[in-house]
Design a protein around this motif. Sequence first.
Motif, PDB file in Angstrom:
ATOM      1  N   ASP A   1       0.851  -1.186   0.328  1.00 32.22           N
ATOM      2  CA  ASP A   1       0.065  -0.136  -0.326  1.00 32.22           C
ATOM      3  C   ASP A   1       1.085   1.619   0.053  1.00 32.22           C
ATOM      4  N   GLU A   2       2.273   0.935   0.565  1.00 27.94           N
ATOM      5  CA  GLU A   2       2.850   2.380   0.690  1.00 27.94           C
ATOM      6  C   GLU A   2       2.473   2.842  -0.918  1.00 27.94           C
ATOM      7  N   THR A   3       3.364   1.904  -1.578  1.00 24.69           N
ATOM      8  CA  THR A   3       4.301   2.386  -2.928  1.00 24.69           C
ATOM      9  C   THR A   3       3.020   2.446  -4.025  1.00 24.69           C
ATOM     10  N   VAL A   4       2.222   2.049  -3.571  1.00 22.51           N
ATOM     11  CA  VAL A   4       0.767   2.382  -4.212  1.00 22.51           C
ATOM     12  C   VAL A   4       0.250   3.905  -3.992  1.00 22.51           C
ATOM     13  N   ALA A   5       0.749   3.957  -2.528  1.00 23.61           N
ATOM     14  CA  ALA A   5      -0.823   5.777  -1.774  1.00 23.61           C
ATOM     15  C   ALA A   5       1.191   6.150  -2.911  1.00 23.61           C
ATOM     16  N   ARG A   6       2.162   6.504  -2.821  1.00 26.55           N
ATOM     17  CA  ARG A   6       3.402   6.989  -2.783  1.00 26.55           C
ATOM     18  C   ARG A   6       3.187   6.960  -4.638  1.00 26.55           C
ATOM     19  N   ASN A   7       2.855   6.127  -5.770  1.00 30.83           N
ATOM     20  CA  ASN A   7       2.442   6.657  -6.978  1.00 30.83           C
ATOM     21  C   ASN A   7       1.610   7.443  -7.369  1.00 30.83           C
ATOM     22  N   ASN A   8       0.460   6.711  -6.195  1.00 31.01           N
ATOM     23  CA  ASN A   8      -1.397   7.939  -6.541  1.00 31.01           C
ATOM     24  C   ASN A   8      -1.009   9.013  -5.833  1.00 31.01           C
ATOM     25  N   SER A   9      -0.275   9.428  -5.128  1.00 33.06           N
ATOM     26  CA  SER A   9       0.070  10.921  -4.260  1.00 33.06           C
ATOM     27  C   SER A   9       0.469  11.434  -5.634  1.00 33.06           C
ATOM     28  N   CYS A  10       0.802  11.101  -6.455  1.00 31.01           N
ATOM     29  CA  CYS A  10       1.611  12.032  -7.558  1.00 31.01           C
ATOM     30  C   CYS A  10       2.748  13.028  -7.241  1.00 31.01           C
ATOM     31  N   GLY A  11       3.653  12.688  -6.220  1.00 38.64           N
ATOM     32  CA  GLY A  11       4.884  13.172  -6.182  1.00 38.64           C
ATOM     33  C   GLY A  11       4.602  14.759  -5.289  1.00 38.64           C
ATOM     34  N   PHE A  12       3.861  13.982  -4.257  1.00 39.27           N
ATOM     35  CA  PHE A  12       3.505  14.629  -3.010  1.00 39.27           C
ATOM     36  C   PHE A  12       3.199  13.959  -1.937  1.00 39.27           C
TER      37      PHE A  12
ATOM     38  N   THR B   1       1.292  15.429   5.074  1.00 37.73           N
ATOM     39  CA  THR B   1       1.409  15.927   6.953  1.00 37.73           C
ATOM     40  C   THR B   1       0.831  14.176   7.602  1.00 37.73           C
ATOM     41  N   ASP B   2      -0.421  14.504   6.737  1.00 38.30           N
ATOM     42  CA  ASP B   2      -1.275  13.257   7.393  1.00 38.30           C
ATOM     43  C   ASP B   2      -1.885  12.052   5.799  1.00 38.30           C
ATOM     44  N   ARG B   3      -0.782  11.118   6.113  1.00 32.09           N
ATOM     45  CA  ARG B   3      -1.375   9.664   4.810  1.00 32.09           C
ATOM     46  C   ARG B   3      -2.349   9.124   4.956  1.00 32.09           C
ATOM     47  N   GLU B   4      -3.109   9.216   6.164  1.00 35.65           N
ATOM     48  CA  GLU B   4      -4.203   8.531   6.418  1.00 35.65           C
ATOM     49  C   GLU B   4      -4.931   8.055   5.277  1.00 35.65           C
ATOM     50  N   THR B   5      -5.757   9.022   4.668  1.00 29.74           N
ATOM     51  CA  THR B   5      -6.347   9.261   3.317  1.00 29.74           C
ATOM     52  C   THR B   5      -5.573   8.337   2.392  1.00 29.74           C
ATOM     53  N   ASP B   6      -4.202   8.527   2.213  1.00 31.65           N
ATOM     54  CA  ASP B   6      -3.487   8.218   0.842  1.00 31.65           C
ATOM     55  C   ASP B   6      -3.672   6.549   1.400  1.00 31.65           C
ATOM     56  N   MET B   7      -3.297   6.153   2.576  1.00 31.19           N
ATOM     57  CA  MET B   7      -2.971   5.159   2.739  1.00 31.19           C
ATOM     58  C   MET B   7      -4.346   4.228   2.717  1.00 31.19           C
ATOM     59  N   THR B   8      -5.477   4.875   2.809  1.00 29.88           N
ATOM     60  CA  THR B   8      -7.144   3.881   2.610  1.00 29.88           C
ATOM     61  C   THR B   8      -6.852   3.738   1.222  1.00 29.88           C
ATOM     62  N   LEU B   9      -6.500   4.951   1.118  1.00 30.33           N
ATOM     63  CA  LEU B   9      -7.600   4.158  -0.655  1.00 30.33           C
ATOM     64  C   LEU B   9      -6.626   4.023  -1.718  1.00 30.33           C
ATOM     65  N   ALA B  10      -5.432   3.460  -1.350  1.00 27.94           N
ATOM     66  CA  ALA B  10      -4.548   1.867  -1.347  1.00 27.94           C
ATOM     67  C   ALA B  10      -4.429   1.076  -1.355  1.00 27.94           C
TER      68      ALA B  10
END
Length: 186
Positions: A85-96, A101-110
């Motif tokens: 999920d971290e790699t998926v979130a890193r890609n999906n956030s597209c450079g951000f 500071t709060d990655r909870e939403t990114d990790m949930t979506l990943a």
Amino acid sequence: MPYPGHVPSAYPGALPPPVNYPPPPRRRRLLVGGLGALVVVLAIALVVSIVMATKRGDAGPPALSNASATTAIQGYLDALTKGDDETVARNNSCGFYDVVTDRETDMTLAKLGSDAFRRQYEKATVATIDKIVTWSQYQYQVLFTMRATPAGRSQGSVQRQGIAQLLVQDGTILVCSYLPRNTGQF
């Protein structure tokens, strides 16, 4: 009154002949000609400097190749398949990702995205890059075909197309989004 409706003139008789004015000083003509030549020389210098700057190699990063697109998309599909999920979130956030500071939403979506992908496929491999559409020197949209093994079925592999939006940033290619092409009957 010699003519009806004629207004008498304040000057009696015929007007004197026109007066010849002296030509403008020669210095003024030289100044105007010199300024015109200076403008032409500056315009030529500007054009030459622009041409030289573009030929100097300031063209930016190289265009996305089929091989680099395949590697980036395959890495993303592997992350979806493994539940990384971290790699998926890193890609999906597209450079951000690194500055959020709060990655909870990114990790949930990943997690939701990788769970849905794993329910659909056990394994997926990029078979071909069908078309690359360049949006800018850093952004690309890629139509690709993947060979995938459906989850929970023993029917072998299937081929599916997908669209990935890629961003080249700091020498890394990020898969900002992935959309499967629907192959179902309507």
